[in-house]
Write a protein that holds these residues in place. Structure first.
Motif, PDB file in Angstrom:
ATOM      1  N   THR A 154      75.970   9.866   7.563  1.00 39.55           N
ATOM      2  CA  THR A 154      75.573  10.716   6.447  1.00 39.55           C
ATOM      3  C   THR A 154      76.716  10.742   5.429  1.00 39.55           C
ATOM      4  O   THR A 154      77.836  10.306   5.718  1.00 39.55           O
ATOM      5  N   LYS A 155      76.440  11.294   4.256  1.00 39.54           N
ATOM      6  CA  LYS A 155      77.480  11.417   3.226  1.00 39.54           C
ATOM      7  C   LYS A 155      78.646  12.246   3.763  1.00 39.54           C
ATOM      8  O   LYS A 155      79.815  11.892   3.578  1.00 39.54           O
ATOM      9  N   THR A 156      78.338  13.323   4.445  1.00 39.75           N
ATOM     10  CA  THR A 156      79.375  14.193   4.996  1.00 39.75           C
ATOM     11  C   THR A 156      80.186  13.479   6.067  1.00 39.75           C
ATOM     12  O   THR A 156      81.416  13.561   6.077  1.00 39.75           O
ATOM     13  N   GLU A 157      79.511  12.771   6.976  1.00 38.28           N
ATOM     14  CA  GLU A 157      80.225  12.027   8.014  1.00 38.28           C
ATOM     15  C   GLU A 157      81.135  10.964   7.390  1.00 38.28           C
ATOM     16  O   GLU A 157      82.257  10.753   7.863  1.00 38.28           O
ATOM     17  N   SER A 158      80.664  10.331   6.324  1.00 38.25           N
ATOM     18  CA  SER A 158      81.477   9.330   5.624  1.00 38.25           C
ATOM     19  C   SER A 158      82.715   9.968   5.015  1.00 38.25           C
ATOM     20  O   SER A 158      83.819   9.412   5.098  1.00 38.25           O
ATOM     21  N   GLU A 159      82.551  11.132   4.399  1.00 35.99           N
ATOM     22  CA  GLU A 159      83.691  11.836   3.806  1.00 35.99           C
ATOM     23  C   GLU A 159      84.695  12.228   4.882  1.00 35.99           C
ATOM     24  O   GLU A 159      85.905  12.038   4.711  1.00 35.99           O
ATOM     25  N   VAL A 160      84.198  12.757   5.987  1.00 32.95           N
ATOM     26  CA  VAL A 160      85.075  13.123   7.102  1.00 32.95           C
ATOM     27  C   VAL A 160      85.767  11.877   7.645  1.00 32.95           C
ATOM     28  O   VAL A 160      86.971  11.895   7.928  1.00 32.95           O
ATOM     29  N   GLY A 161      85.030  10.786   7.757  1.00 36.39           N
ATOM     30  CA  GLY A 161      85.606   9.539   8.244  1.00 36.39           C
ATOM     31  C   GLY A 161      86.756   9.052   7.386  1.00 36.39           C
ATOM     32  O   GLY A 161      87.796   8.636   7.900  1.00 36.39           O
ATOM     33  N   LEU A 162      86.587   9.097   6.067  1.00 37.11           N
ATOM     34  CA  LEU A 162      87.668   8.680   5.171  1.00 37.11           C
ATOM     35  C   LEU A 162      88.893   9.573   5.320  1.00 37.11           C
ATOM     36  O   LEU A 162      90.030   9.091   5.307  1.00 37.11           O
ATOM     37  N   LEU A 163      88.670  10.858   5.472  1.00 33.22           N
ATOM     38  CA  LEU A 163      89.797  11.787   5.640  1.00 33.22           C
ATOM     39  C   LEU A 163      90.493  11.554   6.981  1.00 33.22           C
ATOM     40  O   LEU A 163      91.730  11.632   7.063  1.00 33.22           O
TER      41      LEU A 163
ATOM     42  N   LEU B  34      80.137  10.879  14.051  1.00 31.28           N
ATOM     43  CA  LEU B  34      80.639   9.642  13.454  1.00 31.28           C
ATOM     44  C   LEU B  34      81.100   8.674  14.542  1.00 31.28           C
ATOM     45  O   LEU B  34      80.738   7.497  14.522  1.00 31.28           O
ATOM     46  N   TYR B  35      81.909   9.157  15.491  1.00 31.58           N
ATOM     47  CA  TYR B  35      82.427   8.295  16.563  1.00 31.58           C
ATOM     48  C   TYR B  35      81.290   7.698  17.392  1.00 31.58           C
ATOM     49  O   TYR B  35      81.331   6.523  17.757  1.00 31.58           O
TER      50      TYR B  35
END
Length: 94
Positions: A22-31, A59-60
């Motif tokens: 998701t967009k949120t998971e992607s943002e968390v992933g980048l951080l 994400l994991y």
């Protein structure tokens, strides 16, 4: 293998899309890839640490990795020389 003609961020995003994040998971992933702790991410995103932990675990799972270290290693792998090349350079320097 990473296509050198695209930027590293684009490369990461393409994998995030492939994994169905998701967009949120992607943002968390980048951080996470930037080295922020879950606590730091929660402060930056204005959410609880528990929420960020759940997003990271999701994400994991989608990426089929065991945690932040394997996630980082997944992307770092393509930036490093093959093991044989790295070891031959070390032997020459020794």
């Amino acid at each position: 293998m990473m296509d050198k003609s695209i930027g590293f961020n684009t490369y990461i995003q393409s994998h995030f899309e492939k994994w169905g994040l998701t967009k949120t998971e992607s943002e968390v992933g980048l951080l996470i890839l930037r080295g922020l702790s879950l606590k730091e991410i929660s402060k930056q995103r204005g959410t609880t640490e528990t929420t960020v932990r759940q997003q990271a675990l999701s994400l994991y799972k989608k990426a089929a990795v065991d945690g932040r270290h394997q996630l980082a290693a997944y992307f770092l792998e393509d930036l490093l020389p093959p093991c044989e090349a790295a070891f031959s350079v070390e032997k020459k320097e020794a």
